[in-house]
Design an enzyme around this catalytic site. Structure first.
Site, mmCIF file in Angstrom:
data_model
loop_
_atom_site.group_PDB
_atom_site.id
_atom_site.type_symbol
_atom_site.label_atom_id
_atom_site.label_comp_id
_atom_site.label_asym_id
_atom_site.label_seq_id
_atom_site.Cartn_x
_atom_site.Cartn_y
_atom_site.Cartn_z
ATOM 1 N N TYR A 61 -52.244 9.063 -3.418
ATOM 2 C CA TYR A 61 -51.612 8.736 -1.910
ATOM 3 C C TYR A 61 -51.344 9.988 -1.160
ATOM 4 O O TYR A 61 -50.295 10.716 -1.371
ATOM 5 C CB TYR A 61 -50.362 8.140 -2.399
ATOM 6 N N LYS A 85 -55.464 6.554 -1.163
ATOM 7 C CA LYS A 85 -54.939 5.964 0.154
ATOM 8 C C LYS A 85 -54.527 6.957 1.063
ATOM 9 O O LYS A 85 -53.705 7.801 0.896
ATOM 10 C CB LYS A 85 -53.384 5.164 -0.197
#
Length: 308
Positions: A140, A168
């Site tokens: 992330y 992500k």
């Protein structure tokens, strides 16, 4: 490489809010009803206890209970990815193991915050967490919140880990993203709704969308149109959502606040936000609802029915 990297968790994922009761307790019944609503309207997967899920104010026990309840609800209809975020690597490992035990399909692992670790420490953190469970991992990358970027070269090195399957991407660095996509098999998921189509068009795997909380079918419409060769339809579907994306993500209010304001007004499970966040005011909510209605009613590719 193939022309498109596989999407290990599906293409259209929702960064789901965490519903709370009126007194601020975790609303598991509401979470299950919302999860079913989102999946039945087009979401391939749900990311729990991420930024939009107010992860800093959700306890480890609540996170595990949320994963367990939602995974039981959606079954094999959708994937469940659990947010794992801590500035303490040992704590992140505990969260990862708890998510695996609760039934998660994957982990969304956040860069450590506040300590501002250098890149060798960032890499070591991700490797330690990835080694701690048998679940596939999305890195992330959201430096605007953590204060630390996952450098492109660090991502390239982490691509050799067997359980690091994707990213992500909330770094607002399309050049860096394209470099990794062109050199690895990592699945890149747009974490900023305005980049859903742009990243997909250069080989991204899909998105982890906050806006999908209130417009769950739109990401799939975009990706289906693009995959069918209808690039004009995909463009229309993306642009039709732009005012709502702006209202929800660029108004100065966090996505958890804006998503809960719209969901609450629509009578869907949401509840209050937890402090230090504050709810949207009446004026902000009215603006969000106007943007939602405009996006919901906007033209989308004719081959795919509009959903809201």
């Amino acid at each position: 490489m193939t022309s498109r990297t596989a999407a290990p968790f599906g293409r259209a994922l929702c960064a789901m809010i965490t519903p709370f009761t009126a007194d601020g307790a975790l609303d598991l019944d509401g979470a299950c009803r919302l999860a079913d609503h989102l999946v039945s309207r087009g979401c391939d997967g749900l990311v729990l206890s991420g930024t939009t899920g107010e992860s800093p104010t959700v306890s480890d026990a609540e996170k595990a209970a949320l994963v367990r309840a939602v995974a039981d609800t959606v079954g094999d209809r959708a994937t469940v990815v659990a947010g794992v975020g801590s500035n303490d690597t040992r704590h992140a490992v505990e969260q990862a193991r708890g998510a695996e035990k609760a039934g998660a399909d994957g982990l969304l692992v956040l860069t450590p915050s506040y300590s501002l670790p250098p890149q060798d420490a960032v890499e070591a953190h991700f490797r330690t967490v990835a080694d701690s469970s048998g679940l596939p991992v999305l890195l992330y990358d959201i430096p605007g919140r953590t204060g630390t970027r996952i450098a492109t070269e660090t991502v390239l090195r982490l691509a050799d880990h067997p359980r690091v399957v994707g990213v992500k991407d909330c770094a607002y660095d399309m050049l860096g993203s394209q470099k990794v996509i062109s050199r690895t098999e990592l699945a890149y998921y747009a974490g900023c709704d305005e980049f859903n189509l742009a990243l997909y068009a250069v080989g991204g795997a899909g998105c982890v969308s906050t806006v999908a909380n209130v417009l769950p079918g739109r990401p799939r419409e975009i990706f289906d149109a693009f995959d069918a060769g209808d690039t004009e339809g995909a463009r229309r579907a993306q642009l039709a959502a732009t005012p709502l994306i702006e209202a929800m993500m660029a108004s100065g209010l966090p996505g958890a606040v804006t998503a809960k304001a719209v969901l609450g007004a629509l009578g869907l499970p949401s509840g209050p936000v937890r402090a230090p966040l504050l709810p949207a005011g009446r004026g902000a909510t009215d603006g969000l609802l106007a943007a939602y209605e405009a996006a919901r009613g906007a033209a989308v590719p004719a081959a795919v029915p509009a959903t809201g």
